[in-house]
Enzyme design. Structure first.
Site, short mmCIF file in Angstrom:
data_model
loop_
_atom_site.label_atom_id
_atom_site.label_comp_id
_atom_site.label_asym_id
_atom_site.label_seq_id
_atom_site.Cartn_x
_atom_site.Cartn_y
_atom_site.Cartn_z
N LYS A 1 0.82 -1.21 0.00
CA LYS A 1 0.00 0.00 0.00
C LYS A 1 0.86 1.27 0.00
CE LYS A 1 -4.22 -2.09 1.41
NZ LYS A 1 -3.79 -3.50 1.55
C1 LIG Z 1 -4.46 -4.54 1.01
C2 LIG Z 1 -3.69 -5.77 0.84
C3 LIG Z 1 -4.07 -6.74 -0.11
C4 LIG Z 1 -5.32 -6.61 -0.94
O1 LIG Z 1 -5.27 -5.56 -1.89
P1 LIG Z 1 -6.61 -4.96 -2.49
O2 LIG Z 1 -6.20 -3.82 -3.34
O3 LIG Z 1 -7.45 -4.54 -1.31
O4 LIG Z 1 -7.28 -6.06 -3.26
C5 LIG Z 1 -3.27 -7.86 -0.25
N1 LIG Z 1 -2.16 -8.04 0.51
C6 LIG Z 1 -1.78 -7.13 1.42
C7 LIG Z 1 -0.56 -7.40 2.24
C8 LIG Z 1 -2.51 -5.97 1.62
O5 LIG Z 1 -2.12 -5.08 2.53
#
Ligand SMILES: *Cc1c(COP(=O)(O)O)cnc(C)c1O
Length: 490
Positions: free
Chosen positions: A110
């Site tokens: 993120k």
């Molecule tokens: C947020 C997250 C996801 C999922 O991503 P999305 O965009 O919500 O589908 C997968 N793995 C990790 C470690 C995350 O933090």
């Protein structure tokens, strides 16, 4: 061309207003309807470094930014904040490529979006002549909250409140958030699960956006998705450099999915011209998306499970709404399906749309036991250590390849450092299970020699700075109270 709501073509706006508002006023999500008509120079973009790629993509999708402006924002967002020179290195593991997205300041993918989003918001505010401070509200399943606060901390003109499910995040994630510094950040636990927190935030938006200047750092904000399109290009360029594909060959991407933002960014990359083959949607035991892609029926009436991959413990994947729009081009249909989801907890996709979805997407899932077994076997066979979310994707990638012998070369998106989920990694490696999560992290480092990210070192001793906790129904009052305070005390 303008941005418009997924639910009404009458609600139109420019990129800056879309980024500032987050959610469209009718509850829909902002989309750029005809991406192919941008005539994006995807071949030229592949020749650039990460910053150049990002500048091209950001200025194409958020077209009220010039390329120079976009390049400046991208540089200030990423430079000197990543532990890898190559921001998103691609590691060949066995037959596949693993795209590591976790080398940013909080060791989760993120960061890719949330380092840049505050700068996109600030630039958008300047373009729109906004003078009032904006309050960011975010629900997090663990990683978004920390990455958002780190991205927004001490950015002038912005304050941020993060809500997280009280017992729905890992101890490491919790300490990461509770120790967050910055005079403009607040973290508050919610007694409930992630969907409760997300629903609460959505309700606050519809109830308070008349009186407060609110925005969102969740992946419903188009400013969150745009930065994520970039690493699909960088993965493609890496696979080219490695000689695993030729220019124009298709690549399949396997994405560990929660809110459907990451995988939707892959879809957008494909619409911009990048040769994206199948997008493989990997879920854990909360497999509502697997059922959806197999049957066309989205049904959220099912038990909510806590899994070893908590960032994917989601029953309502918000960004699926954008895919429904892109597949159908029909706002009335999207609006009706979203109403059904709201009122009847589910909907059935029309048959011809289902076929379209299945051409582009494959979906499967794996449970916690298989997740741990996957971490173990990949370590055994390839000496590569992965976190639980990446392991779900790896497992599903092998299912996908077995079921589709004519598949394209495969890239698996790795979304977190294994050190963020040490309990499961420990179990997979069959190391002795003693002490708390923080002790486990040290043990894993000793046993594997894989270096722990610097930002996770010494976490145990970091002082906690936030103590707030509310019930689901208390979230709105909390926001009103905090918004009324001129300065947030520590
Ligand atoms: C947020 C997250 C996801 C999922 O991503 P999305 O965009 O919500 O589908 C997968 N793995 C990790 C470690 C995350 O933090």
């Amino acid at each position: 061309m303008n941005y418009q709501s997924t639910r009404s073509s009458n609600i139109k706006t420019d990129p800056s207003h879309a980024v500032l508002q987050g959610l469209a006023p009718d509850g829909g999500l902002y989309v750029l309807p005809d991406l192919a008509s941008l005539n994006f120079d995807w071949r030229g973009t592949l020749k650039l470094d990460y910053y150049g790629m990002a500048a091209n993509i950001v200025s194409a999708l958020l077209y009220d930014l010039s390329r120079e402006e976009a390049l400046g924002l991208v540089r200030s967002a990423y430079e000197h904040r990543f532990s890898s020179h190559d921001l998103t290195p691609l590691r060949p593991v066995g037959d596949d490529g693993v795209l590591e997205l976790f080398h940013g300041p909080t060791s989760a993918f993120k960061d890719m979006a949330l380092c840049l989003l505050p700068r996109l918001m600030k630039a958008a505010g300047e373009k729109c002549g906004e003078t009032e401070d904006v309050l960011i509200l975010t629900a997090t399943s663990g990683d978004t909250g920390k990455a958002a606060m780190e991205g927004f901390r001490d950015v002038p003109g912005v304050r941020i409140i993060v809500f997280y499910p009280k017992s729905g995040v890992s101890p490491v994630q919790e300490v990461q958030m509770l120790s967050q510094q910055g005079g403009n950040v607040k973290v508050c636990a919610v007694e409930g699960n992630f969907d409760d927190a997300q629903t609460g935030v959505k309700q606050i938006f519809s109830q308070l956006s008349g009186s407060l200047r609110l925005s969102s750092a969740n992946s419903i904000n188009i400013g969150r998705l745009v930065p994520q399109v970039v690493y699909y290009f960088s993965a493609y360029a890496s696979m080219l450099r490695l000689g695993r594909i030729g220019l124009g060959d298709k690549l399949d991407f396997v994405v560990p999915t929660g809110n459907f933002g990451d995988i939707l960014a892959g879809y957008i990359a494909g619409e911009l011209g990048l040769p994206v083959g199948r997008l493989v949607c990997a879920s854990n035991v909360n497999n509502v998306l697997t059922d959806f892609f197999r049957t066309g029926c989205y049904d959220r009436r099912r038990p909510f499970h806590r899994s070893l991959s908590p960032s994917m413990d989601i029953l309502v994947s918000s960004n699926l709404e954008r895919l429904l729009f892109y597949l159908s081009g029909d706002c009335r249909l999207v609006s009706s399906l979203m109403n059904q989801l709201d009122k009847n907890s589910g909907y059935q996709l029309p048959q011809e749309l289902m076929k379209k979805a299945q051409q582009r997407f494959y979906a499967s899932w794996c449970d916690d036991a298989s997740t741990v077994e996957t971490i173990a076997s990949v370590w055994r066979e390839h000496h590569y250590l992965m976190d639980t979310h990446t392991a779900v994707a790896w497992n599903v990638a092998q299912q996908y390849k077995a079921a589709n012998p004519g598949h394209d070369p495969v890239v698996i998106l790795s979304t977190a450092s294994p050190y963020k989920f040490p309990g499961a990694v420990m179990e997979a490696l069959k190391l002795e299970h003693t002490g708390d999560e923080f002790a486990l992290m040290d043990r894993i480092e000793q046993a594997t020699g894989v270096p722990m990210p610097e930002n996770l070192r010494g976490l145990r001793q970091r002082p906690r700075l936030h103590f707030d906790c509310v019930s689901k129904s208390g979230m709105k009052d909390y926001v009103m109270e905090k918004a009324a305070e001129k300065v947030w005390k520590k």
